[in-house]
Design a protein around this motif. Structure first.
Motif, PDB file in Angstrom:
ATOM      1  N   LEU A  21       8.606   6.337  10.281  1.00  0.00           N
ATOM      2  CA  LEU A  21       8.674   7.447   9.337  1.00  0.00           C
ATOM      3  C   LEU A  21       9.580   7.142   8.146  1.00  0.00           C
ATOM      4  N   PHE A  22       9.160   7.638   6.991  1.00  0.00           N
ATOM      5  CA  PHE A  22      10.037   7.645   5.821  1.00  0.00           C
ATOM      6  C   PHE A  22      10.857   8.933   5.835  1.00  0.00           C
ATOM      7  N   GLY A  23      11.828   9.015   4.936  1.00  0.00           N
ATOM      8  CA  GLY A  23      12.756  10.142   4.932  1.00  0.00           C
ATOM      9  C   GLY A  23      12.068  11.487   4.779  1.00  0.00           C
ATOM     10  N   HIS A  24      11.111  11.608   3.853  1.00  0.00           N
ATOM     11  CA  HIS A  24      10.457  12.907   3.642  1.00  0.00           C
ATOM     12  C   HIS A  24       9.611  13.298   4.853  1.00  0.00           C
ATOM     13  N   GLN A  25       9.073  12.307   5.575  1.00  0.00           N
ATOM     14  CA  GLN A  25       8.297  12.617   6.780  1.00  0.00           C
ATOM     15  C   GLN A  25       9.216  13.043   7.919  1.00  0.00           C
ATOM     16  N   GLU A  26      10.416  12.501   7.964  1.00  0.00           N
ATOM     17  CA  GLU A  26      11.385  12.957   8.952  1.00  0.00           C
ATOM     18  C   GLU A  26      11.753  14.421   8.708  1.00  0.00           C
ATOM     19  N   GLY A  27      11.792  14.806   7.420  1.00  0.00           N
ATOM     20  CA  GLY A  27      12.042  16.207   7.090  1.00  0.00           C
ATOM     21  C   GLY A  27      10.927  17.106   7.588  1.00  0.00           C
ATOM     22  N   TRP A  28       9.689  16.649   7.472  1.00  0.00           N
ATOM     23  CA  TRP A  28       8.560  17.435   8.000  1.00  0.00           C
ATOM     24  C   TRP A  28       8.650  17.532   9.520  1.00  0.00           C
ATOM     25  N   GLN A  29       9.064  16.446  10.158  1.00  0.00           N
ATOM     26  CA  GLN A  29       9.192  16.459  11.617  1.00  0.00           C
ATOM     27  C   GLN A  29      10.250  17.467  12.056  1.00  0.00           C
ATOM     28  N   LYS A  70      13.614  21.327  -2.598  1.00  0.00           N
ATOM     29  CA  LYS A  70      13.550  19.884  -2.377  1.00  0.00           C
ATOM     30  C   LYS A  70      13.699  19.527  -0.899  1.00  0.00           C
ATOM     31  N   VAL A  71      14.596  20.203  -0.208  1.00  0.00           N
ATOM     32  CA  VAL A  71      14.807  19.914   1.226  1.00  0.00           C
ATOM     33  C   VAL A  71      14.106  20.928   2.119  1.00  0.00           C
ATOM     34  N   GLY A  72      13.416  21.899   1.519  1.00  0.00           N
ATOM     35  CA  GLY A  72      12.710  22.901   2.306  1.00  0.00           C
ATOM     36  C   GLY A  72      13.567  24.127   2.563  1.00  0.00           C
ATOM     37  N   GLN A  73      12.956  25.299   2.466  1.00  0.00           N
ATOM     38  CA  GLN A  73      13.701  26.539   2.679  1.00  0.00           C
ATOM     39  C   GLN A  73      12.746  27.642   3.128  1.00  0.00           C
ATOM     40  N   VAL A  74      13.225  28.492   4.041  1.00  0.00           N
ATOM     41  CA  VAL A  74      12.452  29.646   4.480  1.00  0.00           C
ATOM     42  C   VAL A  74      12.674  30.785   3.497  1.00  0.00           C
ATOM     43  N   GLY A  75      11.574  31.271   2.888  1.00  0.00           N
ATOM     44  CA  GLY A  75      11.687  32.392   1.962  1.00  0.00           C
ATOM     45  C   GLY A  75      11.795  33.716   2.687  1.00  0.00           C
ATOM     46  N   LYS A  76      12.037  34.760   1.918  1.00  0.00           N
ATOM     47  CA  LYS A  76      12.177  36.087   2.513  1.00  0.00           C
ATOM     48  C   LYS A  76      10.876  36.588   3.107  1.00  0.00           C
ATOM     49  N   VAL A  85       7.833  18.077  -2.535  1.00  0.00           N
ATOM     50  CA  VAL A  85       8.147  16.660  -2.364  1.00  0.00           C
ATOM     51  C   VAL A  85       7.447  15.882  -3.480  1.00  0.00           C
ATOM     52  N   THR A  86       8.196  15.529  -4.520  1.00  0.00           N
ATOM     53  CA  THR A  86       7.642  14.714  -5.591  1.00  0.00           C
ATOM     54  C   THR A  86       7.661  13.247  -5.165  1.00  0.00           C
ATOM     55  N   VAL A  87       7.012  12.402  -5.958  1.00  0.00           N
ATOM     56  CA  VAL A  87       7.030  10.977  -5.636  1.00  0.00           C
ATOM     57  C   VAL A  87       8.451  10.430  -5.734  1.00  0.00           C
ATOM     58  N   PHE A  88       9.270  11.014  -6.615  1.00  0.00           N
ATOM     59  CA  PHE A  88      10.662  10.570  -6.740  1.00  0.00           C
ATOM     60  C   PHE A  88      11.468  10.967  -5.507  1.00  0.00           C
ATOM     61  N   ASP A  89      11.179  12.150  -4.940  1.00  0.00           N
ATOM     62  CA  ASP A  89      11.843  12.568  -3.698  1.00  0.00           C
ATOM     63  C   ASP A  89      11.485  11.619  -2.559  1.00  0.00           C
ATOM     64  N   GLY A 136      13.866   8.902  -0.326  1.00  0.00           N
ATOM     65  CA  GLY A 136      13.935   8.865   1.139  1.00  0.00           C
ATOM     66  C   GLY A 136      13.470   7.557   1.736  1.00  0.00           C
ATOM     67  N   GLY A 137      13.315   6.530   0.906  1.00  0.00           N
ATOM     68  CA  GLY A 137      12.960   5.210   1.422  1.00  0.00           C
ATOM     69  C   GLY A 137      11.508   4.822   1.257  1.00  0.00           C
ATOM     70  N   PHE A 138      10.691   5.692   0.673  1.00  0.00           N
ATOM     71  CA  PHE A 138       9.270   5.397   0.491  1.00  0.00           C
ATOM     72  C   PHE A 138       9.125   4.266  -0.533  1.00  0.00           C
ATOM     73  N   ASN A 139       8.553   3.144  -0.090  1.00  0.00           N
ATOM     74  CA  ASN A 139       8.520   1.940  -0.937  1.00  0.00           C
ATOM     75  C   ASN A 139       7.105   1.410  -1.162  1.00  0.00           C
ATOM     76  N   LEU A 140       6.106   2.291  -1.069  1.00  0.00           N
ATOM     77  CA  LEU A 140       4.722   1.846  -1.159  1.00  0.00           C
ATOM     78  C   LEU A 140       4.102   2.053  -2.542  1.00  0.00           C
ATOM     79  N   VAL A 141       4.863   2.578  -3.493  1.00  0.00           N
ATOM     80  CA  VAL A 141       4.337   2.779  -4.840  1.00  0.00           C
ATOM     81  C   VAL A 141       5.327   2.233  -5.869  1.00  0.00           C
ATOM     82  N   ASN A 142       4.782   1.956  -7.046  1.00  0.00           N
ATOM     83  CA  ASN A 142       5.586   1.522  -8.194  1.00  0.00           C
ATOM     84  C   ASN A 142       5.450   2.602  -9.265  1.00  0.00           C
ATOM     85  N   VAL A 143       6.507   3.390  -9.460  1.00  0.00           N
ATOM     86  CA  VAL A 143       6.439   4.529 -10.373  1.00  0.00           C
ATOM     87  C   VAL A 143       6.196   4.083 -11.805  1.00  0.00           C
ATOM     88  N   ASP A 144       6.828   3.008 -12.225  1.00  0.00           N
ATOM     89  CA  ASP A 144       6.634   2.529 -13.597  1.00  0.00           C
ATOM     90  C   ASP A 144       5.158   2.204 -13.842  1.00  0.00           C
TER      91      ASP A 144
END
Length: 596
Positions: free
Chosen positions: A141-149, A326-332, A340-344, A348-356
């Motif tokens: 898992l990458f960081g953002h996927q750990e957040g989903w978990q 960005k980190v997730g929140q429960v609304g009212k 989760v943007t590509v920069f986020d 979190g360690g996602f290294n499969l894309v080249n943003v430039d």
């Protein structure tokens, strides 16, 4: 064990693995004569094959068991080695005067063998398999996927995410494990059946890789073996649905809705999803890239969906800023939201894309939509979402009578090809688009986009070859190519084997006519394509009017000279074969050249 005995055991193991005495002596820092003496004195060559196999298996088994962190592959091999010990024990009993039943227990108990075959046919995944799958998931898992978990227990999750960051891949695995560990059915809903099958394919491939088991069935019924006390666990079912989600109203379980901001009829779909997951033990997970501000799911994202039923003084304030979510929140309103943007993801360690590289390939507004999670304002578009959504169908269900996508000849009827070539004169570096459109079978009938291809970085001859291959699949009667720039060379190559190819030389007049023709066809509900084709939707929605010195033209945002409406214009090249007066026969000219 004394050191000399350990060395002798190691030397014997290497000898049985095929090492020479000289190699063993060098490896263990021993005299050649010492190793030769051991071999002779202890009769290594006379040892039974089963003894040699047992020693090698035990050595590997102990090495794996001693590892602190075991991978999914380690668990798989440990299970394999355990079965090898059992098999060798049966062989030893047989060699010691046993019967054939020692080699094959099924001969002693045929009913047991039959039951085992039945279990295998029912997608059996035991607690040991689940442990292997859990270990394999968490190791990759990458960081953002750990957040989903970490959010897996939330009752309702709504995730706005960048393109291509592994969401479908992750949720396919997460929901399989939830099903196996809790016994809750899982219902996967997508814009089309083809898209829903992506979940199924991910699950089948993963289980095959980690457990060596091929899952079958649709719906997919999974047997869960026994609990720790030996009591049988109830089976669980995975459902994969496209636009036929209405048939799922009798189901109960967790619901996953893929690309919710692109699905037509979201309100009706979510009512069905809410009914499926009525009980508080069930969860609802929605995730998607953003579409437009006018989509039916947008009010749910902003909180307006719940507020429209409330008095002004009782309205809930929902913060949907990236900073907050960005980190997730429960609304009212009880919905757990996250952006989760590509920069986020990269953070979190996602290294499969080249943003430039992505920012060079996509126009600024397209990059913002696909990778920065910004909704489009299509109010100025010639083809707004509200118009285009009528084109979205589940091709799996709607076209099955005469279209078989995996056949050598998928469709027997008349097909028109449209091609929008590379923008670069060099023939490389930019995108091109090729579409196969089923022509109407009667005046005023529907066009269907059967297939699309994005071609990138191909020379002229390779582009022409791709068109020729498409002609080999379908009964192609017309081909339209833009020859304003780089496409002229492609058109000349195609004309050698398809003399009636039509060349479109763009100017304000012809582009306006194409756009207006396409708008007429779409407004009349006469164009269809698979609902999972978001790139086709985006291509049409990107086209906007622009005032030039020659009059009103129609353009798409560009970056580095590369338009991202290529699929739309390729489609228009095919639609343009039908005259504006649909009672006339399709035009027969091979060149449409109105120079600027």
């Amino acid at each position: 064990m004394p050191a000399i005995v350990a060395k002798r055991t190691k030397a014997r193991s290497l000898y049985w693995q095929g090492w020479t005495l000289s190699q063993i002596a060098e490896e263990l820092d021993l005299a050649y004569t010492t190793v030769a003496s051991w071999k002779s004195r202890h009769k290594w060559d006379d040892a039974p094959a089963i003894q040699r196999a047992e020693e090698g298996t035990l050595e590997r088994y102990l090495r794996l068991m001693a590892k602190d962190k075991k991978t999914g592959q380690d668990f798989k091999e440990i299970d394999l080695l355990g079965r090898q010990f059992e098999r060798m024990a049966r062989i030893a009993r047989y060699c010691d005067g046993g019967t054939e039943a020692d080699l094959n227990p099924a001969r002693a108990n045929p009913a047991r063998s039959t039951n085992k075959k039945k279990e295998k046919a029912k997608n059996l995944l035991t607690r040991e398999h689940v442990a292997q799958l859990r270990a394999d998931l968490e190791a990759g898992l990458f960081g953002h996927q750990e957040g989903w978990q970490a959010s897996v227990s939330q009752r309702t999750r709504m995730i706005l995410k960048s393109r291509q960051i592994g969401a479908t891949w992750y949720f396919a695995r997460e929901r399989l494990l939830v099903a196996l560990e809790t016994g809750k059915n899982q219902i996967f809903i997508s814009a089309s059946r083809a898209q829903a099958n992506i979940f199924r394919n991910y699950i089948v491939q993963w289980v095959q890789k980690v457990c060596g088991i091929e899952l079958k069935g649709d719906p997919m019924v999974l047997q869960r073996g026994e609990d720790e006390d030996g009591a049988p666990l109830e089976a669980v079912t995975l459902y994969f649905l496209g636009t036929n989600y209405r048939t799922a109203q009798g189901y109960t379980g967790d619901v996953v809705i893929d690309e919710c901001f692109w699905i037509y009829g979201f309100e009706e779909l979510f009512k069905v999803a809410s009914a499926i997951a009525t009980h508080k033990q069930f969860t609802r997970t929605l995730f998607s890239t953003p579409s437009t501000l006018g989509h039916e799911a947008y009010p749910m994202w902003t909180g307006e969906r719940v507020n429209k039923r409330r008095a002004r003084k009782d309205r809930l304030k929902i913060d949907i800023s990236h900073r907050t979510l960005k980190v997730g929140q429960v609304g009212k309103d009880g919905i757990w939201r996250q952006i989760v943007t590509v920069f986020d993801a990269i953070e979190g360690g996602f290294n499969l894309v080249n943003v430039d590289e992505l920012q060079l390939e996509y126009a600024a507004d397209e990059f913002d939509n696909l990778f920065r999670c910004l909704f489009l304002d299509d109010s100025l578009s010639m083809f707004p979402f509200a118009m285009m959504r009528r084109c979205m169908v589940d091709s799996w269900d709607t076209w099955h009578a005469d279209y078989q996508p995996y056949a050598l000849r998928p469709y027997a009827g008349e097909v028109w090809l449209g091609y929008d070539p590379n923008a670069s004169e060099s023939g490389t570096g930019d995108d091109a688009a090729l579409v196969a459109v089923a022509a109407p079978t009667k005046p005023g009938g529907k066009f269907r986009i059967l297939e699309k291809q994005r071609l990138k970085g191909l020379q002229f001859d390779a582009q022409a070859k791709a068109i020729k291959l498409m002609c080999g699949k379908y009964n192609v009667t017309r081909i339209g190519i833009d020859t304003t720039g780089a496409g002229k060379a492609v058109e000349q190559l195609v004309r050698k084997w398809f003399p009636t190819v039509t060349a479109y030389h763009y100017n304000v007049q012809i582009k306006s006519s194409m756009v207006l023709k396409a708008k007429n066809v779409i407004s009349a509900g006469r164009l269809e394509f698979d609902a999972a084709w978001q790139d086709m939707m985006s291509a049409f929605m990107a086209i906007k009017p622009e005032v030039t010195k020659h009059g009103v033209s129609y353009v798409a945002s560009r970056s580095g000279g590369v338009g991202h409406a290529d699929l739309a214009f390729a489609t228009m090249h095919a639609l343009f074969f039908e005259p504006l007066d649909i009672t006339e026969a399709p035009g027969g000219t091979t060149t449409v050249e109105i120079y600027e």
